[in-house]
Motif scaffolding. Structure first.
Motif, mmCIF file in Angstrom:
data_model
loop_
_atom_site.group_PDB
_atom_site.id
_atom_site.type_symbol
_atom_site.label_atom_id
_atom_site.label_comp_id
_atom_site.label_asym_id
_atom_site.label_seq_id
_atom_site.Cartn_x
_atom_site.Cartn_y
_atom_site.Cartn_z
ATOM 1 N N TYR A 1 -20.213 -3.223 23.710
ATOM 2 C CA TYR A 1 -18.980 -3.311 22.921
ATOM 3 C C TYR A 1 -18.727 -4.752 22.498
ATOM 4 O O TYR A 1 -18.340 -5.020 21.381
ATOM 5 C CB TYR A 1 -17.770 -2.875 23.754
ATOM 6 C CG TYR A 1 -17.661 -1.404 24.006
ATOM 7 C CD1 TYR A 1 -17.502 -0.505 22.958
ATOM 8 C CD2 TYR A 1 -17.682 -0.907 25.300
ATOM 9 C CE1 TYR A 1 -17.388 0.850 23.190
ATOM 10 C CE2 TYR A 1 -17.565 0.455 25.547
ATOM 11 C CZ TYR A 1 -17.422 1.323 24.487
ATOM 12 O OH TYR A 1 -17.305 2.658 24.722
ATOM 13 N N ASP A 2 -18.919 -5.677 23.452
ATOM 14 C CA ASP A 2 -18.612 -7.079 23.167
ATOM 15 C C ASP A 2 -19.416 -7.569 21.972
ATOM 16 O O ASP A 2 -18.890 -8.232 21.083
ATOM 17 C CB ASP A 2 -18.911 -7.955 24.389
ATOM 18 C CG ASP A 2 -17.907 -7.699 25.511
ATOM 19 O OD1 ASP A 2 -16.869 -7.056 25.228
ATOM 20 O OD2 ASP A 2 -18.159 -8.120 26.655
ATOM 21 N N ALA A 3 -20.710 -7.241 21.964
ATOM 22 C CA ALA A 3 -21.560 -7.695 20.852
ATOM 23 C C ALA A 3 -21.092 -7.057 19.543
ATOM 24 O O ALA A 3 -21.019 -7.719 18.508
ATOM 25 C CB ALA A 3 -23.011 -7.342 21.144
ATOM 26 N N LEU A 4 -20.737 -5.761 19.599
ATOM 27 C CA LEU A 4 -20.279 -5.072 18.383
ATOM 28 C C LEU A 4 -18.967 -5.656 17.865
ATOM 29 O O LEU A 4 -18.790 -5.840 16.670
ATOM 30 C CB LEU A 4 -20.078 -3.584 18.668
ATOM 31 C CG LEU A 4 -21.284 -2.687 18.467
ATOM 32 C CD1 LEU A 4 -20.942 -1.289 18.932
ATOM 33 C CD2 LEU A 4 -21.742 -2.650 17.019
ATOM 34 N N PHE A 5 -18.023 -5.927 18.781
ATOM 35 C CA PHE A 5 -16.743 -6.523 18.380
ATOM 36 C C PHE A 5 -16.982 -7.840 17.673
ATOM 37 O O PHE A 5 -16.369 -8.152 16.671
ATOM 38 C CB PHE A 5 -15.869 -6.788 19.606
ATOM 39 C CG PHE A 5 -15.156 -5.571 20.100
ATOM 40 C CD1 PHE A 5 -14.977 -4.463 19.293
ATOM 41 C CD2 PHE A 5 -14.654 -5.527 21.391
ATOM 42 C CE1 PHE A 5 -14.324 -3.332 19.748
ATOM 43 C CE2 PHE A 5 -13.996 -4.407 21.858
ATOM 44 C CZ PHE A 5 -13.827 -3.309 21.041
ATOM 45 N N ASP A 6 -17.907 -8.624 18.239
ATOM 46 C CA ASP A 6 -18.230 -9.916 17.675
ATOM 47 C C ASP A 6 -18.697 -9.784 16.238
ATOM 48 O O ASP A 6 -18.295 -10.541 15.371
ATOM 49 C CB ASP A 6 -19.388 -10.518 18.489
ATOM 50 C CG ASP A 6 -18.997 -11.850 19.071
ATOM 51 O OD1 ASP A 6 -17.787 -12.143 19.046
ATOM 52 O OD2 ASP A 6 -19.885 -12.575 19.526
ATOM 53 N N MET A 7 -19.573 -8.813 16.003
ATOM 54 C CA MET A 7 -20.180 -8.671 14.670
ATOM 55 C C MET A 7 -19.199 -8.039 13.680
ATOM 56 O O MET A 7 -19.170 -8.388 12.516
ATOM 57 C CB MET A 7 -21.400 -7.752 14.711
ATOM 58 C CG MET A 7 -22.477 -8.152 15.652
ATOM 59 S SD MET A 7 -23.254 -9.690 15.244
ATOM 60 C CE MET A 7 -24.041 -9.972 16.806
ATOM 61 N N LEU A 8 -18.437 -7.048 14.148
ATOM 62 C CA LEU A 8 -17.662 -6.228 13.207
ATOM 63 C C LEU A 8 -16.173 -6.545 13.204
ATOM 64 O O LEU A 8 -15.481 -6.266 12.238
ATOM 65 C CB LEU A 8 -17.827 -4.744 13.553
ATOM 66 C CG LEU A 8 -19.213 -4.145 13.330
ATOM 67 C CD1 LEU A 8 -19.278 -2.756 13.946
ATOM 68 C CD2 LEU A 8 -19.550 -4.071 11.854
ATOM 69 N N GLY A 9 -15.675 -7.076 14.314
ATOM 70 C CA GLY A 9 -14.221 -7.196 14.454
ATOM 71 C C GLY A 9 -13.679 -5.858 14.919
ATOM 72 O O GLY A 9 -14.232 -4.803 14.604
ATOM 73 N N ALA A 10 -12.569 -5.886 15.667
ATOM 74 C CA ALA A 10 -12.066 -4.676 16.329
ATOM 75 C C ALA A 10 -11.699 -3.580 15.326
ATOM 76 O O ALA A 10 -11.969 -2.405 15.540
ATOM 77 C CB ALA A 10 -10.875 -5.030 17.207
ATOM 78 N N GLU A 11 -11.109 -3.987 14.194
ATOM 79 C CA GLU A 11 -10.582 -2.987 13.261
ATOM 80 C C GLU A 11 -11.707 -2.177 12.622
ATOM 81 O O GLU A 11 -11.714 -0.951 12.641
ATOM 82 C CB GLU A 11 -9.820 -3.726 12.162
ATOM 83 C CG GLU A 11 -8.623 -2.993 11.629
ATOM 84 C CD GLU A 11 -7.851 -3.937 10.719
ATOM 85 O OE1 GLU A 11 -7.728 -3.617 9.529
ATOM 86 O OE2 GLU A 11 -7.415 -5.005 11.207
ATOM 87 N N SER A 12 -12.668 -2.910 12.062
ATOM 88 C CA SER A 12 -13.800 -2.263 11.403
ATOM 89 C C SER A 12 -14.581 -1.435 12.425
ATOM 90 O O SER A 12 -15.056 -0.335 12.131
ATOM 91 C CB SER A 12 -14.666 -3.344 10.765
ATOM 92 O OG SER A 12 -15.962 -2.869 10.584
#
Length: 332
Positions: free
Chosen positions: A194-205
């Protein structure tokens, strides 16, 4: 014999970045090559033994390559450049090629780039191969770079889904004993993904794509019986899969999909000395077209340098322990 070499630098800010806080970057070079590095305006003078001066100047030029490409220097990058220089030749070109390779932009607009040649090889493998196995110690960016590539492929519409998965054997807990509903049960395992995904996409996207079903983060058990088409699939911590689970996973590969399997073969948490699916897969899949195996060494660790020292110390201890076990069996 003492000699000196002058390195002209274009702008003062490059000198400031080269030297680092409290001159920490240059201190490392001075102690490594036993030279003196002095700054006079936008000229940097390196003095000492002729051979060492030549090496130190190459290291400084390597660091300037990174600075000119907009990289922030860290203690890790300084040591990495020194190790490249010591291995001989071509570091400036290699570093330039490495920095030029932007994998993806994070949600904050920061470019994600390979920071070592091992990482660059891994990124190239993931771009070309259908299945990539990234094997190596913690802190080498295996998971983070795989997620970055998945997001890049998703943004470029090369795949329509990202699927991230890990086997749930962490610390010997069976999922059934954890409180809460499934999402909460699974979360602690899947946190790094999740952390890596949040970093790349931002929480909203990220939230939006999960609701659309374009992003799925789930334990490996949920992959059974499905074919994963048009997806970028990452299996993380794969050293904790059994041989059967690994085969089950790899045979889920569907049309127009790519798979990345990452793990550290030195850290298996499998019960009762069961063989690791990752160790087995590296042997079984060797030489199959479309499969790429990339091995990282502790040189590719991009966390704090202390992390490298800690990994090495544990590996030494492990070797010592195994040696001892071998001996005790003989006496038995």
């Amino acid at each position: 014999m003492t000699t000196e070499q002058i390195i002209p630098i274009d702008r003062m800010e490059q000198v400031i970045r080269l030297f680092g806080n409290f001159d920490e970057n240059v201190r490392v070079i001075e102690s490594q090559y036993r030279v003196k590095v002095i700054c006079r305006g936008t000229e940097v003078k390196v003095a000492g033994d002729a051979e060492q001066v030549a090496l130190a100047a190459r290291a400084i030029n390597g660091l300037l390559t990174l600075i000119n490409k907009g990289e922030e220097l860290s203690e890790q990058s300084v040591h990495y450049v020194i190790s490249m220089v010591n291995e001989g030749g071509g570091e400036a070109e290699k570093l330039a090629a490495m920095c030029a390779d932007c994998v993806c932009l994070t949600a904050r607009g920061k470019p994600v780039k390979p920071k070592t040649l091992g990482q660059k090889k891994y990124v190239e493998a993931m771009r070309c191969a259908t299945i990539t196995l990234g094997v190596g110690p913690a802190g080498t960016g295996k998971t983070y770079l795989a997620v970055a590539l998945a997001v890049a492929a998703f943004r470029a519409k090369e795949v329509s889904r990202i699927i991230l998965t890990r086997p749930a054997v962490e610390a010997g807990e069976k999922l059934g004993f954890l409180p809460g509903d499934l999402q909460q049960k699974v979360d602690p395992y899947l946190r790094p993904l999740y952390d890596a995904l949040f970093d790349m996409l931002g929480a909203e996207s990220y939230q939006k794509q999960v609701e659309r079903g374009c992003i799925e983060v789930a334990p490996l058990a949920y992959m059974r019986g499905r074919t994963l088409d048009d997806s970028f699939v990452i299996l993380d911590e794969a050293q904790n899969t059994s041989v059967e689970q690994m085969k089950m996973f790899l045979t889920r590969l569907g049309a127009n999909s790519r798979m990345v399997v990452t793990g550290d073969v030195t850290q298996t948490d499998l019960p009762g000395g069961k063989p690791s699916g990752l160790v087995n897969a590296v042997k079984v899949l060797k030489g199959i077209e479309g499969v790429s195996v990339v091995k990282f060494s502790e040189k590719d660790v991009v966390r704090h340098r202390l992390v490298q020292a800690i990994i090495k110390a544990y590996e030494k201890e492990e070797v010592r322990r195994n040696g001892k076990q071998g001996q005790s069996h003989h006496h038995g």
